[in-house]
Motif scaffolding. Structure first.
Motif, short mmCIF file in Angstrom:
data_model
loop_
_atom_site.label_atom_id
_atom_site.label_comp_id
_atom_site.label_asym_id
_atom_site.label_seq_id
_atom_site.Cartn_x
_atom_site.Cartn_y
_atom_site.Cartn_z
N ALA A 1 0.10 -5.46 6.73
CA ALA A 1 0.19 -4.58 5.57
C ALA A 1 0.01 -5.38 4.28
N GLU B 1 -0.75 -2.60 -1.34
CA GLU B 1 -1.39 -1.31 -1.52
C GLU B 1 -0.99 -0.30 -0.44
N ASP B 2 -0.41 -0.76 0.65
CA ASP B 2 -0.01 0.13 1.74
C ASP B 2 1.40 0.71 1.54
N ALA C 1 1.83 4.62 1.61
CA ALA C 1 1.51 5.18 2.93
C ALA C 1 2.60 4.84 3.94
N VAL C 2 3.07 3.61 3.92
CA VAL C 2 4.14 3.18 4.83
C VAL C 2 5.39 4.01 4.56
N VAL D 1 0.31 -2.46 10.13
CA VAL D 1 -0.09 -1.07 9.96
C VAL D 1 -1.24 -0.75 10.90
N GLU E 1 -4.47 1.77 11.20
CA GLU E 1 -5.27 2.65 10.34
C GLU E 1 -6.48 3.18 11.10
N GLN F 1 -9.87 4.63 6.53
CA GLN F 1 -9.11 4.05 5.42
C GLN F 1 -7.68 4.59 5.36
N VAL G 1 -3.82 4.88 6.62
CA VAL G 1 -2.73 4.24 7.37
C VAL G 1 -2.02 5.35 8.13
N VAL H 1 3.06 2.36 11.45
CA VAL H 1 3.61 1.12 10.92
C VAL H 1 4.65 0.55 11.87
#
Length: 159
Positions: free
Chosen positions: A8, A11-12, A15-16, A60, A62, A65, A67, A70
């Protein structure tokens, strides 16, 4: 589309957090006296504590693009207590897959990647906690060969 696993990045974070929040909401509905409903379940400081560390990892999954899953894990040592045998193990803090992507093998792939990460760091075992109400998780981990090591028991003292 093909599933890809990777470490990860900053920027994740959103989403996480969104994926883990889904599980938190299930826990809050099942055990409202134990779990709160929160917008940000994963504190930014905790998330940051996993970066650039050999003993912690966020993996992560994906698709394209997006995600979709996790795993957050870290290396631990048994407590320094003479009644316990010293050991090094990996602890899986979180393993979550977005609800719309569940039952597609993503959780299994994340678990396998977590186990590989732990083996590479010479962990003796991979451990995690599951709440008793979460039958799907219990069945999932049993299907991967995990066994119950201990149980936490409780008595409600407030009426």
């Amino acid at each position: 589309m093909e599933l890809r696993l990777r470490t990860a990045t900053w920027e994740d974070y959103d989403a996480v957090n969104t994926i883990i929040r889904e599980g938190q909401e299930e826990h809050a509905e099942a055990l409202p006296d134990r779990f709160a409903k929160l917008d940000h379940v994963v504190a930014m400081g905790w998330y940051r504590s996993f970066s650039d560390r050999e003993d912690k990892e966020i993996i992560v999954a994906e698709i394209g693009q997006e995600v979709v899953g996790v795993a957050m894990l870290e290396m631990k040592q048994s407590p320094n207590y003479e009644a316990l045998v010293p050991r090094k193990y990996a602890y899986l803090n979180e393993l979550a897959v977005a609800s719309v992507h569940q039952r597609q093998g993503i959780g299994k792939r994340l678990y396998q990647a977590a186990a590989e990460w732990a083996r590479a760091r010479e962990a003796e075992s991979l451990e995690l906690n599951v709440w008793e109400f979460n039958e799907r998780a219990l069945l999932f981990y049993a299907s991967l060969g995990m066994l119950t090591l201990n149980r936490t028991l409780t008595t409600n003292l407030v009426k």
